[in-house]
Design a protein around this motif. Sequence first.
Motif, PDB file in Angstrom:
ATOM      1  N   LYS B 122      32.072-112.758   8.198  1.00 65.30           N
ATOM      2  CA  LYS B 122      31.183-111.622   7.915  1.00 65.30           C
ATOM      3  C   LYS B 122      31.374-110.475   8.898  1.00 65.30           C
ATOM      4  N   ALA B 145      32.792-105.447   6.351  1.00 65.18           N
ATOM      5  CA  ALA B 145      32.985-104.321   5.447  1.00 65.18           C
ATOM      6  C   ALA B 145      34.339-103.681   5.703  1.00 65.18           C
ATOM      7  N   ASP B 181      28.398 -99.332  -4.248  1.00 62.82           N
ATOM      8  CA  ASP B 181      28.081 -99.511  -2.840  1.00 62.82           C
ATOM      9  C   ASP B 181      29.366 -99.462  -2.009  1.00 62.82           C
ATOM     10  N   GLN B 183      29.858 -98.086   0.986  1.00 62.67           N
ATOM     11  CA  GLN B 183      29.587 -98.297   2.401  1.00 62.67           C
ATOM     12  C   GLN B 183      29.767 -99.745   2.851  1.00 62.67           C
ATOM     13  N   HIS B 184      29.231-100.683   2.077  1.00 60.75           N
ATOM     14  CA  HIS B 184      29.290-102.083   2.481  1.00 60.75           C
ATOM     15  C   HIS B 184      30.504-102.807   1.914  1.00 60.75           C
ATOM     16  N   SER B 185      31.408-102.071   1.255  1.00 64.97           N
ATOM     17  CA  SER B 185      32.427-102.761   0.466  1.00 64.97           C
ATOM     18  C   SER B 185      33.804-102.799   1.120  1.00 64.97           C
ATOM     19  N   LEU B 210      24.623 -95.148   0.100  1.00 66.69           N
ATOM     20  CA  LEU B 210      25.680 -96.164   0.042  1.00 66.69           C
ATOM     21  C   LEU B 210      27.075 -95.537   0.069  1.00 66.69           C
ATOM     22  N   GLN B 242      25.598-105.152  -3.389  1.00 68.17           N
ATOM     23  CA  GLN B 242      25.518-106.327  -2.509  1.00 68.17           C
ATOM     24  C   GLN B 242      24.150-106.404  -1.850  1.00 68.17           C
ATOM     25  N   ARG B 245      23.770-107.503   1.705  1.00 63.99           N
ATOM     26  CA  ARG B 245      24.220-106.685   2.831  1.00 63.99           C
ATOM     27  C   ARG B 245      23.381-105.425   3.021  1.00 63.99           C
ATOM     28  N   ILE B 246      22.587-105.090   2.006  1.00 69.37           N
ATOM     29  CA  ILE B 246      21.791-103.862   2.091  1.00 69.37           C
ATOM     30  C   ILE B 246      20.474-104.194   2.764  1.00 69.37           C
TER      31      ILE B 246
END
Lengths: 184, 326
Positions: B122, B145, B181, B183-185, B210, B242, B245-246
């Motif tokens: 992670k 990410a 999304d 940003q988290h990807s 995002l 996700q 993760r958010i």
Amino acid sequence: MQVVADEKQVGELVAALADKVREAMAASSEPWAIVGVRSRGDVIAQRLAETLKPRYTGSVDIALYRDDLSEIGPQPTVRITEIDFPMDEVNVLLVDDVVMTGRSTRAALQVLMDFGRPRCIRFAVLVDRGGRELPIAPDFVGLTMTPEADQTVEVHVRPTDDADEIVVFERQPSRSTQPTEADA
Amino acid sequence: MSAPAKVKDGPEYAWPHPHVIGLETLSADDIRHILRTARGFADVSTRSVKKVPALRGKVVVNLFFEPSTRTKSSFYLAASRLSADVLDFSSGSSSLSKGETVVDTAKNIEAMGVDVIVVRHKESGVPKMLAEAVDCAVVNAGDGAHEHPTQGLLDLYTIAQRTGRTDTFDLSGLTVAIVGDIQHSRVARSNIYGLQKLGAKVLLVGPPTLLPGTFESFGCEVHHTFDPVLERVDVVNMLRVQFERITSQAFPSVREYASVYGLTTQRMKRMKKDVVVMHPGPINRGLEIESAVADGPNSAILQQVTNGLAVRMAVLYLVHGAKHAE
């Protein structure tokens, strides 16, 4: 580098090879497939297929089946194996340009068997240069040669190469990272 | 029999990388070599014997510090089809998530005599850290990410396949939208690097929370609404929202997200007739994509899964060879 056969002679050798195979093909009522070993055996196979008109054609890439994968450094390029017909119950004519140690032939046989259970496999080769390390014997040979052990025999064919010819040259002292077909 | 393909990466090209950490650090030639190699592996799954002996006697370890089903299964099957032995070492436990311990774990596993470590974590950067610490080959199966290179590669392969470009793997002239999304990807980042290197134009679409403006530095167009770009795109890659993760409230409601960014049948009507619809899975049906679209003729979602196997076989095969050549 010495040219053993030029374009015209290569054409004659392929035609003579086709004649030898034609008889064997006529003797079986089951369908035939002509399958070439990449990247030059498939060109010869294609030329044989043009005159012999088998039911199926195909090509095999042996990169993943080599017995020296760990010894040769960077992995050899993997090309596409094209077997678009049911392998079970067909007669297969396996075609390669040069046979030397027999190791690529062994690999090609394993590829074919992984697709099914052919009725029989016959092996045709344009040049048999001797030097076998495995019990492999071609059924049909275009040209038999006996070069020195340190000489390399190469068949060049269009469109893989710029010309149709058979050449002999002294092998480089250092082993290249991408061995020629004859080394395999 | 078709004419033999011209070998564009002949003997002068040799795959040089013992690790695949991300597409950012690979060249366009490297990426095309993986995709061409994957093309050679694609038929293995259709054979009577679905195995080739290329990695016979080698050991591949799945070292997953984050839950995963499909990526892990895909790597497992890819390694099996190369005849490698596969060791599954998965842990969701937090005690193994600290940097020091990850390296220790990897070194312990390496000491058992493994050839390739496939790692997911992670935290961004763990695969790179492992690659520097261990002697075996390392493949990133997703880190934080940061990147998910094999997902990026299978997306590139799928796009080339759907647009008839598997002879060159040149994606010039294609416009690809990545929606959701960002940003988290890690999938988005690997896709951006890969798509741009192969010549495609990349549009990013998502809510400002995002999709921060900093993504313009990637050289992508950034859009905060979906509708204005619909007519322009050849491929649309719908990312999963996700939820895990958010942390903050990134958008007002699920319904609002679906109405602004969801790929609906209405939006499909405004898009090119042969637009390719992709999704890295698992999909939230009715949120980022409507069921009728996910299961429709434009969807390449299951093709992506199939191609994932061939691409992962290619990566395992290549990194092992490069490691051995060192």
